[in-house]
Write an enzyme that holds these catalytic residues in place. Structure first.
Site, PDB file in Angstrom:
ATOM      1  N   HIS A  69     -25.745  -8.957 -16.707  1.00  0.00           N
ATOM      2  CA  HIS A  69     -26.836  -7.985 -16.787  1.00  0.00           C
ATOM      3  C   HIS A  69     -28.135  -8.756 -16.990  1.00  0.00           C
ATOM      4  CE1 HIS A  69     -29.555  -4.942 -17.941  1.00  0.00           C
ATOM      5  NE2 HIS A  69     -29.523  -5.226 -19.224  1.00  0.00           N
ATOM      6  N   ASN A 116     -35.607  -5.863 -16.104  1.00  0.00           N
ATOM      7  CA  ASN A 116     -34.349  -5.238 -16.545  1.00  0.00           C
ATOM      8  C   ASN A 116     -34.210  -3.870 -15.862  1.00  0.00           C
ATOM      9  OD1 ASN A 116     -32.336  -3.879 -17.936  1.00  0.00           O
ATOM     10  ND2 ASN A 116     -32.987  -4.581 -19.954  1.00  0.00           N
ATOM     11  N   CYS A 122     -27.216  -0.158 -20.138  1.00  0.00           N
ATOM     12  CA  CYS A 122     -27.196  -1.351 -19.277  1.00  0.00           C
ATOM     13  C   CYS A 122     -25.782  -1.860 -19.004  1.00  0.00           C
ATOM     14  CB  CYS A 122     -28.032  -2.463 -19.893  1.00  0.00           C
ATOM     15  SG  CYS A 122     -29.734  -1.966 -20.161  1.00  0.00           S
TER      16      CYS A 122
HETATM   17  C1  COA Z   1     -38.939  -7.884 -26.405  1.00  0.00           C
HETATM   18  C2  COA Z   1     -38.960  -9.388 -26.597  1.00  0.00           C
HETATM   19  C3  COA Z   1     -39.313 -10.080 -25.292  1.00  0.00           C
HETATM   20  C4  COA Z   1     -40.025  -9.735 -27.621  1.00  0.00           C
HETATM   21  O1  COA Z   1     -40.011 -11.133 -27.852  1.00  0.00           O
HETATM   22  P1  COA Z   1     -39.988 -11.686 -29.344  1.00  0.00           P
HETATM   23  O2  COA Z   1     -40.042 -13.146 -29.234  1.00  0.00           O
HETATM   24  O3  COA Z   1     -38.802 -11.085 -30.029  1.00  0.00           O
HETATM   25  O4  COA Z   1     -41.333 -11.137 -29.887  1.00  0.00           O
HETATM   26  P2  COA Z   1     -41.585 -10.212 -31.168  1.00  0.00           P
HETATM   27  O5  COA Z   1     -41.062  -8.848 -30.908  1.00  0.00           O
HETATM   28  O6  COA Z   1     -41.109 -10.935 -32.397  1.00  0.00           O
HETATM   29  O7  COA Z   1     -43.153 -10.174 -31.142  1.00  0.00           O
HETATM   30  C5  COA Z   1     -43.930 -11.378 -31.304  1.00  0.00           C
HETATM   31  C6  COA Z   1     -45.371 -11.017 -31.100  1.00  0.00           C
HETATM   32  O8  COA Z   1     -45.623 -10.774 -29.720  1.00  0.00           O
HETATM   33  C7  COA Z   1     -46.301  -9.530 -29.565  1.00  0.00           C
HETATM   34  N1  COA Z   1     -45.945  -8.933 -28.271  1.00  0.00           N
HETATM   35  C8  COA Z   1     -44.945  -8.058 -27.996  1.00  0.00           C
HETATM   36  N2  COA Z   1     -44.979  -7.751 -26.693  1.00  0.00           N
HETATM   37  C9  COA Z   1     -45.991  -8.456 -26.136  1.00  0.00           C
HETATM   38  C10 COA Z   1     -46.508  -8.556 -24.833  1.00  0.00           C
HETATM   39  N3  COA Z   1     -45.982  -7.882 -23.788  1.00  0.00           N
HETATM   40  N4  COA Z   1     -47.559  -9.374 -24.617  1.00  0.00           N
HETATM   41  C11 COA Z   1     -48.114 -10.077 -25.642  1.00  0.00           C
HETATM   42  N5  COA Z   1     -47.662 -10.005 -26.899  1.00  0.00           N
HETATM   43  C12 COA Z   1     -46.614  -9.207 -27.144  1.00  0.00           C
HETATM   44  C13 COA Z   1     -45.845  -8.689 -30.743  1.00  0.00           C
HETATM   45  O9  COA Z   1     -46.769  -7.671 -31.003  1.00  0.00           O
HETATM   46  C14 COA Z   1     -45.803  -9.728 -31.842  1.00  0.00           C
HETATM   47  O10 COA Z   1     -47.129  -9.917 -32.296  1.00  0.00           O
HETATM   48  P3  COA Z   1     -47.424 -10.193 -33.862  1.00  0.00           P
HETATM   49  O11 COA Z   1     -46.697 -11.461 -34.162  1.00  0.00           O
HETATM   50  O12 COA Z   1     -48.891 -10.279 -33.891  1.00  0.00           O
HETATM   51  O13 COA Z   1     -46.848  -9.005 -34.570  1.00  0.00           O
HETATM   52  C15 COA Z   1     -37.584  -9.900 -27.120  1.00  0.00           C
HETATM   53  O14 COA Z   1     -37.360  -9.436 -28.430  1.00  0.00           O
HETATM   54  C16 COA Z   1     -36.453  -9.480 -26.256  1.00  0.00           C
HETATM   55  O15 COA Z   1     -36.325  -9.953 -25.165  1.00  0.00           O
HETATM   56  N6  COA Z   1     -35.564  -8.588 -26.756  1.00  0.00           N
HETATM   57  C17 COA Z   1     -34.463  -8.068 -26.047  1.00  0.00           C
HETATM   58  C18 COA Z   1     -34.966  -6.965 -25.175  1.00  0.00           C
HETATM   59  C19 COA Z   1     -33.981  -6.544 -24.157  1.00  0.00           C
HETATM   60  O16 COA Z   1     -33.696  -7.258 -23.252  1.00  0.00           O
HETATM   61  N7  COA Z   1     -33.489  -5.335 -24.330  1.00  0.00           N
HETATM   62  C20 COA Z   1     -32.609  -4.706 -23.438  1.00  0.00           C
HETATM   63  C21 COA Z   1     -31.226  -5.147 -23.726  1.00  0.00           C
HETATM   64  S1  COA Z   1     -30.181  -4.388 -22.565  1.00  0.00           S
END
Ligand code: COA
Length: 343
Positions: free
Chosen positions: A254, A284, A114
């Site tokens: 980004h 993204n 990215c």
């Molecule tokens: C991916 C992201 C949105 C997840 O959000 P989060 O608040 O960290 O959520 P978590 O990973 O802790 O998961 C929380 C819960 O939501 C659930 N969950 C994950 N994806 C889900 C979705 N699409 N819909 C519903 N629930 C979801 C998980 O299973 C977890 O459930 P549990 O508590 O029963 O285990 C977040 O971590 C994020 O934005 N990360 C950066 C990703 C990114 O931009 N990467 C590229 C960088 S260039």
């Protein structure tokens, strides 16, 4: 006299097919409300079956060349920043070079995930400053939706497809790319990976059965790293350019997700209106995201010669980087180019 590298043309392309959060509710156990709250994404674009990273890149590049009033044969170097190339071999940049007819250009790919557009600006501007190229076409294009597991709700809701391109051109004035800051830390913890398909884990029936050709991410850890490093690298690039945050016209980051962008904006103590955001409509799009966002920004409002922009990114690798631009006097560059031709 040292040259600087100025952007003289830009273009972008988004596929026509829109995949909304409600469409995703049919595929995985998720909801529009969860996706919007956790990511700020409302919809993303998905490439048509006959579209590829190169074909989208070619459309964006043609638009950038047209805006720069340049012919393909006037380009000295084509760089394609992408994590999702058409093939391992040949390089996507070569396919773009061929389809455009950049007959006088070298071509190579660059993979900084990215952060690819920032790394591409760094490389392109160095070629120009060192005198090895006068005009560089930098294309950032991604077909990330082909590399997500559509059964993994933690990743498939995040990514989209698209392309952006810029033409960078030599200028004797202090304009264009003023500074670049880059950083990296090899992802030995495997926070954000596509495991299979390379020399470490060649494609086999087993890798396909294990879905090892799809992206895997530990989102929470990536999130924290992204905010910390985007804020830090932005400050470094600004300091190198001898500028302060109030002197910026806009920050074009980004577009990973809205929470990362808001946290970065707060870490920088930046007014919200200075951050350009389009993640709600694209998700993204990896290396393409800043180029796409910049294209939308430039097409939607007037920009003055001398305006300052900060571009900042974080991505797989892990990589991060920032670039400060001073908007160049494009009309003067085009005029000087025409005078040289007629001389
Ligand atoms: C991916 C992201 C949105 C997840 O959000 P989060 O608040 O960290 O959520 P978590 O990973 O802790 O998961 C929380 C819960 O939501 C659930 N969950 C994950 N994806 C889900 C979705 N699409 N819909 C519903 N629930 C979801 C998980 O299973 C977890 O459930 P549990 O508590 O029963 O285990 C977040 O971590 C994020 O934005 N990360 C950066 C990703 C990114 O931009 N990467 C590229 C960088 S260039």
């Amino acid at each position: 006299m040292m040259n600087h590298a100025a952007i003289t043309g830009w273009g972008s392309y988004s596929p026509t097919r829109i995949l909304s959060n409600h469409d995703l509710e049919e595929l995985v156990d998720t909801s529009d409300a969860w996706i919007r709250t956790r990511t700020g994404i409302g919809e993303r674009r998905v490439a048509a079956p006959d579209e590829t990273t190169s074909s989208m890149g070619v459309i964006a590049a043609r638009r950038a060349l047209e805006r720069a009033e340049l012919l393909p044969r006037e380009i000295d170097l084509v760089i394609c920043a992408s994590t999702t190339p058409d093939h391992l071999l040949p390089a996507t940049a070569c396919l773009i070079q061929q389809q455009l007819g950049c007959t006088q250009a070298g071509a190579f790919d660059l993979n900084a995930a990215c952060s690819g557009f920032i790394y591409g600006l760094a490389v392109a501007s160095q070629f120009i400053q060192g005198g090895a190229a006068r005009r560089v076409l930098l294309v950032s294009s991604e077909t990330l939706t082909r590399f997500v597991n559509w059964q993994d709700r933690s990743t498939c809701v995040l990514f989209g497809d698209g392309a952006g391109a810029v033409v960078l051109e030599a200028t004797p004035h202090c304009e264009g790319v003023l500074s670049v800051a880059l950083g990296s830390r090899g992802d030995i913890e495997r926070m954000l990976v596509i495991e299979a398909g390379g020399s470490a884990l060649p494609a086999s029936a087993d890798t396909v059965a294990r879905k090892a050709h799809y992206m895997k991410m530990r989102g929470n850890e990536v999130f924290k790293m992204a905010v910390r490093n985007m804020a830090q690298t932005a400050k470094e690039a600004l300091a190198k350019a001898n500028l302060t945050l109030p002197e910026l016209t806009a920050v074009i980051p980004h577009q990973a997700n809205l929470r990362i962008l808001t946290a970065t904006q707060e870490a920088l103590d930046l007014p919200a209106e200075k951050m350009f955001i389009n993640v709600d409509r694209h998700g993204n799009t990896g290396a393409a995201s800043i180029a796409l966002a910049m294209g939308e920004f430039l097409d939607s409002r007037p920009v003055q010669v001398g305006d300052h922009f900060l571009l900042v990114a974080f991505g797989g690798g892990l990589t991060w980087g920032a670039c400060v631009l001073r908007w160049a006097d494009i009309a003067a560059i085009v005029r000087r180019r025409a005078q040289k031709l007629s001389a």
